[in-house]
Motif scaffolding. Sequence first.
Motif, PDB file in Angstrom:
ATOM      1  N   UNK A 195      18.963  52.951  38.151  1.00  0.00           N
ATOM      2  CA  UNK A 195      20.044  53.943  38.171  1.00  0.00           C
ATOM      3  C   UNK A 195      21.072  53.580  39.240  1.00  0.00           C
ATOM      4  N   UNK A 196      20.603  53.202  40.421  1.00  0.00           N
ATOM      5  CA  UNK A 196      21.514  52.851  41.516  1.00  0.00           C
ATOM      6  C   UNK A 196      22.301  51.588  41.170  1.00  0.00           C
ATOM      7  N   UNK A 197      21.640  50.584  40.615  1.00  0.00           N
ATOM      8  CA  UNK A 197      22.338  49.356  40.206  1.00  0.00           C
ATOM      9  C   UNK A 197      23.435  49.688  39.204  1.00  0.00           C
ATOM     10  N   UNK A 198      23.137  50.553  38.238  1.00  0.00           N
ATOM     11  CA  UNK A 198      24.120  50.937  37.236  1.00  0.00           C
ATOM     12  C   UNK A 198      25.288  51.695  37.864  1.00  0.00           C
ATOM     13  N   UNK A 199      25.008  52.533  38.848  1.00  0.00           N
ATOM     14  CA  UNK A 199      26.076  53.285  39.525  1.00  0.00           C
ATOM     15  C   UNK A 199      27.002  52.345  40.301  1.00  0.00           C
ATOM     16  N   UNK A 200      26.417  51.354  40.979  1.00  0.00           N
ATOM     17  CA  UNK A 200      27.241  50.388  41.707  1.00  0.00           C
ATOM     18  C   UNK A 200      28.128  49.607  40.728  1.00  0.00           C
ATOM     19  N   UNK A 201      27.554  49.160  39.617  1.00  0.00           N
ATOM     20  CA  UNK A 201      28.329  48.426  38.615  1.00  0.00           C
ATOM     21  C   UNK A 201      29.423  49.307  38.010  1.00  0.00           C
ATOM     22  N   UNK A 202      29.131  50.573  37.805  1.00  0.00           N
ATOM     23  CA  UNK A 202      30.129  51.505  37.273  1.00  0.00           C
ATOM     24  C   UNK A 202      31.330  51.605  38.192  1.00  0.00           C
ATOM     25  N   UNK A 203      31.090  51.686  39.491  1.00  0.00           N
ATOM     26  CA  UNK A 203      32.209  51.755  40.429  1.00  0.00           C
ATOM     27  C   UNK A 203      32.974  50.441  40.496  1.00  0.00           C
ATOM     28  N   UNK A 204      32.297  49.317  40.329  1.00  0.00           N
ATOM     29  CA  UNK A 204      33.005  48.034  40.292  1.00  0.00           C
ATOM     30  C   UNK A 204      33.955  47.979  39.095  1.00  0.00           C
ATOM     31  N   UNK A 205      33.508  48.485  37.959  1.00  0.00           N
ATOM     32  CA  UNK A 205      34.381  48.569  36.784  1.00  0.00           C
ATOM     33  C   UNK A 205      35.550  49.503  37.067  1.00  0.00           C
ATOM     34  N   UNK A 206      35.263  50.621  37.739  1.00  0.00           N
ATOM     35  CA  UNK A 206      36.325  51.571  38.078  1.00  0.00           C
ATOM     36  C   UNK A 206      37.353  50.936  39.011  1.00  0.00           C
ATOM     37  N   UNK A 207      36.902  50.123  39.970  1.00  0.00           N
ATOM     38  CA  UNK A 207      37.841  49.420  40.858  1.00  0.00           C
ATOM     39  C   UNK A 207      38.826  48.587  40.038  1.00  0.00           C
ATOM     40  N   UNK A 208      38.309  47.929  39.017  1.00  0.00           N
ATOM     41  CA  UNK A 208      39.171  47.105  38.161  1.00  0.00           C
ATOM     42  C   UNK A 208      40.147  47.977  37.362  1.00  0.00           C
ATOM     43  N   UNK A 209      39.676  49.094  36.861  1.00  0.00           N
ATOM     44  CA  UNK A 209      40.504  49.929  35.985  1.00  0.00           C
ATOM     45  C   UNK A 209      41.624  50.648  36.735  1.00  0.00           C
ATOM     46  N   UNK A 245      32.299  43.796  52.288  1.00  0.00           N
ATOM     47  CA  UNK A 245      32.497  44.268  50.911  1.00  0.00           C
ATOM     48  C   UNK A 245      33.874  44.920  50.757  1.00  0.00           C
ATOM     49  N   UNK A 246      34.270  45.752  51.732  1.00  0.00           N
ATOM     50  CA  UNK A 246      35.574  46.417  51.669  1.00  0.00           C
ATOM     51  C   UNK A 246      36.710  45.388  51.643  1.00  0.00           C
ATOM     52  N   UNK A 247      36.581  44.340  52.445  1.00  0.00           N
ATOM     53  CA  UNK A 247      37.601  43.293  52.479  1.00  0.00           C
ATOM     54  C   UNK A 247      37.662  42.575  51.132  1.00  0.00           C
ATOM     55  N   UNK A 248      36.493  42.318  50.545  1.00  0.00           N
ATOM     56  CA  UNK A 248      36.455  41.668  49.224  1.00  0.00           C
ATOM     57  C   UNK A 248      37.127  42.545  48.177  1.00  0.00           C
ATOM     58  N   UNK A 249      36.849  43.847  48.206  1.00  0.00           N
ATOM     59  CA  UNK A 249      37.493  44.781  47.265  1.00  0.00           C
ATOM     60  C   UNK A 249      39.005  44.717  47.416  1.00  0.00           C
ATOM     61  N   UNK A 250      39.481  44.673  48.658  1.00  0.00           N
ATOM     62  CA  UNK A 250      40.923  44.623  48.904  1.00  0.00           C
ATOM     63  C   UNK A 250      41.536  43.337  48.346  1.00  0.00           C
ATOM     64  N   UNK A 251      40.896  42.205  48.596  1.00  0.00           N
ATOM     65  CA  UNK A 251      41.476  40.927  48.174  1.00  0.00           C
ATOM     66  C   UNK A 251      41.317  40.673  46.675  1.00  0.00           C
ATOM     67  N   UNK A 252      40.276  41.195  46.066  1.00  0.00           N
ATOM     68  CA  UNK A 252      40.042  40.957  44.639  1.00  0.00           C
ATOM     69  C   UNK A 252      40.797  41.972  43.775  1.00  0.00           C
ATOM     70  N   UNK A 253      40.745  43.248  44.171  1.00  0.00           N
ATOM     71  CA  UNK A 253      41.323  44.299  43.334  1.00  0.00           C
ATOM     72  C   UNK A 253      42.623  44.878  43.882  1.00  0.00           C
ATOM     73  N   UNK A 254      42.837  44.820  45.201  1.00  0.00           N
ATOM     74  CA  UNK A 254      44.061  45.350  45.782  1.00  0.00           C
ATOM     75  C   UNK A 254      43.855  46.663  46.512  1.00  0.00           C
ATOM     76  N   UNK A 255      44.931  47.129  47.126  1.00  0.00           N
ATOM     77  CA  UNK A 255      44.880  48.307  47.993  1.00  0.00           C
ATOM     78  C   UNK A 255      44.527  49.576  47.219  1.00  0.00           C
TER      79      UNK A 255
END
Length: 287
Positions: free
Chosen positions: A10-24, A160-170
């Motif tokens: 369940x936790x793995x799926x929740x983390x992946x869900x938020x990664x998809x949301x970051x992209x969207x 992780x936060x820095x990676x999110x910023x550089x991969x997906x943006x502010x």
Amino acid sequence: MKPDPNLIWIIVLMVLTQLVAFYLVKDLDWKWVLFWAYAFGSCINHSMTLAIHEVSHNSAFGNNRALWNRWFGIFANLPIGVPYSVSFKRYHMDHHRYLGGDGIDVDIPTDFEGWFFCTTFRKFVWVILQPLFYAFRPLFINPKPISYLEVINTVIQITFDIIVYYVFGIRSLVYMLAASLLGLGLHPISGHFIAEHYMFLKGHETYSYYGPLNLLTFNVGYHNEHHDFPNVPGKNLPLVRKIAAEYYDSLPHYTSWVKVLYDFVMDDTVSPYSRMKRHQKGKAALE
């Protein structure tokens, strides 16, 4: 009293869900970034804090693999944006051992909170700012030396936060942080913060909640049951109530966390002071 392996997936799926949301959300207008942060991301991130609560009780891998639970908690922490998991474990065990302990249990509001947030408007502000008070209250009530796992938690989270910023943006970074801030503030699920231990009725210190939001919160609403049996994973707490119905069904309980928030703000007899505080006798064995 056994681990819940489903918690891992369940936790793995929740983390992946938020990664998809970051992209969207990375190319959306700011108003939609904030809208989805509150409408969707807040539910996931608040639910994730309660997944971390489960992991803090070693419900993922069991007590004989305690360190596995700590590492998995750090993983679950990622979409929240702020390092939280390891410190929560340390303070939450004190909450169970010394419920309401003065200077020990950091779930108890400070004297300033009780004195200042005493009117309807101020209590409303306090509810909005709850995540900030929960974050900084330990520094004033029960500061602890920083552990090596807390350092690791912080380094991994910032990376992780820095990676999110550089991969997906502010926008994705703001979505992540706003989802945590909004989800832990004025949000239906946040009613559990107040519902659990605020004394709306004299003589009753802990209350359970039996409602649909337990489905999103790993049954944290079964709070009397949880404090009686903290080693029972959340998925089994309804079974505890069923087995011991003669003990639990007669206790005061809630069916709406939204109503709890409304009553807390509007009822002049309830405030951050409405908690049971105990003065510890003897030396406490802190986590």
